[in-house]
Design an enzyme around this catalytic site. Structure first.
Site, PDB file in Angstrom:
ATOM      1  N   LYS A 259      26.185  -4.427  -2.246  1.00  0.00           N
ATOM      2  CA  LYS A 259      27.653  -4.394  -2.374  1.00  0.00           C
ATOM      3  C   LYS A 259      28.309  -3.786  -1.141  1.00  0.00           C
ATOM      4  O   LYS A 259      29.505  -3.557  -1.112  1.00  0.00           O
ATOM      5  CB  LYS A 259      28.045  -3.552  -3.597  1.00  0.00           C
TER       6      LYS A 259
ATOM      7  N   ARG B  12       0.803  -1.222   0.000  1.00  0.00           N
ATOM      8  CA  ARG B  12       0.000   0.000   0.000  1.00  0.00           C
ATOM      9  C   ARG B  12       0.838   1.275   0.000  1.00  0.00           C
ATOM     10  O   ARG B  12       0.577   2.191  -0.776  1.00  0.00           O
ATOM     11  CB  ARG B  12      -0.958   0.013   1.207  1.00  0.00           C
ATOM     12  N   THR B  13       1.813   1.354   0.870  1.00  0.00           N
ATOM     13  CA  THR B  13       2.544   2.615   0.989  1.00  0.00           C
ATOM     14  C   THR B  13       3.269   2.923  -0.324  1.00  0.00           C
ATOM     15  O   THR B  13       3.156   4.025  -0.870  1.00  0.00           O
ATOM     16  CB  THR B  13       3.533   2.557   2.177  1.00  0.00           C
TER      17      THR B  13
ATOM     18  N   ARG C  75      11.372   3.719   2.975  1.00  0.00           N
ATOM     19  CA  ARG C  75      10.984   2.752   4.012  1.00  0.00           C
ATOM     20  C   ARG C  75      12.204   1.885   4.279  1.00  0.00           C
ATOM     21  O   ARG C  75      12.824   1.387   3.338  1.00  0.00           O
ATOM     22  CB  ARG C  75       9.814   1.889   3.573  1.00  0.00           C
TER      23      ARG C  75
ATOM     24  N   HIS D 282       5.462   5.941  11.355  1.00  0.00           N
ATOM     25  CA  HIS D 282       4.903   5.794  10.010  1.00  0.00           C
ATOM     26  C   HIS D 282       3.952   6.985   9.787  1.00  0.00           C
ATOM     27  O   HIS D 282       2.737   6.825   9.756  1.00  0.00           O
ATOM     28  CB  HIS D 282       4.170   4.447   9.927  1.00  0.00           C
TER      29      HIS D 282
HETATM   30  C1  NCD Z   1       1.808  -1.157   8.003  1.00  0.00           C
HETATM   31  C2  NCD Z   1       3.313  -0.966   8.112  1.00  0.00           C
HETATM   32  O1  NCD Z   1       4.053  -1.214   7.151  1.00  0.00           O
HETATM   33  O2  NCD Z   1       3.717  -0.548   9.181  1.00  0.00           O
HETATM   34  N1  NCD Z   1       1.352  -1.314   6.690  1.00  0.00           N
HETATM   35  C3  NCD Z   1       1.098  -0.196   5.934  1.00  0.00           C
HETATM   36  O3  NCD Z   1       1.955   0.632   5.708  1.00  0.00           O
HETATM   37  N2  NCD Z   1      -0.155  -0.044   5.489  1.00  0.00           N
HETATM   38  C4  NCD Z   1       1.272  -2.183   8.917  1.00  0.00           C
HETATM   39  C5  NCD Z   1       1.860  -3.559   8.949  1.00  0.00           C
HETATM   40  O4  NCD Z   1       2.766  -3.912   8.186  1.00  0.00           O
HETATM   41  O5  NCD Z   1       1.378  -4.340   9.761  1.00  0.00           O
END
Ligand code: NCD
Length: 308
Positions: free
Chosen positions: A84, A55-56, A105, A133
């Site tokens: 590397k 999703r992100t 991320r 997040h």
């Molecule tokens: C979450 C995350 O990556 O922290 N997912 C997201 O970004 N929608 C929640 C999760 O991974 O449980």
């Protein structure tokens, strides 16, 4: 309000007024989702995903495309120079010269801050380990506002992995900025909300309650925010197996909830929300995931100075 050139690393860096402004720009992005726009034409987003994401990453990339911009990046760090032995700071200093904005991320807590320290372009934290997040929080706040009409004066329950779940950590910090919020943390002892977050909530006037079972508290909630047990952040398989499946939400639990409660989840779910309740109108998790696009369009456009 001028966000041009800012980084988004920790939700607590934003004031309530700034959060409300981002939510109001997000509303303006809703009609542009289908229509498209050229607000960020000629601009490039780097999408740097050192950890799995559906999703992100895809909503950020969709958001930039809807704004008329372009995306470069990777979803698999083993195909980059990290493999590397390149350190994050060098990777970021390099990419800084290729793009206008980046989302990162990374499994390491504090990594997004490191990226922001080494990049001149705006850096957005797409999740740093079990830490924060912030863009998930913005879409969570947007969902609450759209579905409940307000964020103040609500009773919100968090359930599941409150220890490692970065989405609930960031959302808790954001809720502490709103008025008359009651937060109920529902988790087994091994997964309870870190003390420093509970203390932060209390110091900011939030009424906090801690419980171990959903049944004890569900009838009081306006919003229930469920989370996945974060298997990848446990020290050992045994530690995970001890808490695995320790709670779930099914028709029986939903029958005890208010008629207008909403059930949220950042997704992915594993077994904590039974598929049988997906048709219940109070479940909003897929709508919530879709709000990732307008909210991330708003953030990108604000940080690039394409909107005020
Ligand atoms: C979450 C995350 O990556 O922290 N997912 C997201 O970004 N929608 C929640 C999760 O991974 O449980």
């Amino acid at each position: 309000m001028n966000f041009k050139g800012c980084d988004i690393i920790n939700i607590d860096d934003l004031t309530r007024e700034e959060l409300d402004h981002i939510l109001s720009v997000s509303s303006k992005m809703l009609p542009l989702m289908k229509k498209g726009s050229s607000l960020c034409k000629g601009k490039i987003l780097a999408s740097l995903f050192f950890e799995p994401s559906t999703r992100t990453r895809l909503s950020f990339e969709s958001a930039m495309s809807r704004l008329g911009g372009k995306v470069v990046g990777f979803a698999d760090p083993t195909a980059t120079s990290e493999k590397k032995g390149e350190v994050l700071a060098d990777t970021i200093r390099t990419i800084d010269g290729y793009v206008d904005i980046m989302v990162i991320r990374h499994p390491q807590e504090g990594s997004a801050k490191v990226a922001a320290d080494y990049a001149d372009v705006p850096v957005i934290n797409g999740g740093d380990g079990g830490h924060h997040h912030p863009t998930q929080t913005i879409l969570d706040l947007f969902t609450i506002k759209e579905e409940k009409g307000r964020i103040d004066n609500l009773s919100i329950g968090f359930c599941g992995d409150l220890k490692y779940g970065r989405t609930v950590h960031s959302l808790a910090y954001a809720l502490a900025k709103y008025k008359d919020v009651k937060v109920t943390c529902i988790a087994p002892k091994a997964l309870e909300m870190p003390r420093y977050i509970i203390n932060h909530l209390k110091m900011n006037g939030v009424h906090v309650i801690e419980k171990e079972s959903i049944e004890e508290t569900i009838e009081d909630l306006d919003v229930l925010y469920a989370t996945r047990i974060q298997k990848e952040r446990f020290g050992s398989e045994k530690e995970y197996m001890d808490v695995r499946g320790s709670y779930y939400i099914d028709e029986n639990i939903m029958s005890k909830a208010k008629k207008d409660m909403i059930l949220m989840h950042p997704l992915p779910r594993v077994d904590e929300i039974r598929y049988e309740i997906d048709d219940d109108k109070r479940t909003v998790y897929f709508k919530q995931a879709h709000y990732g696009v307008p909210t991330r369009m708003a953030l990108i456009a604000l940080l690039l100075g394409a909107v005020k």
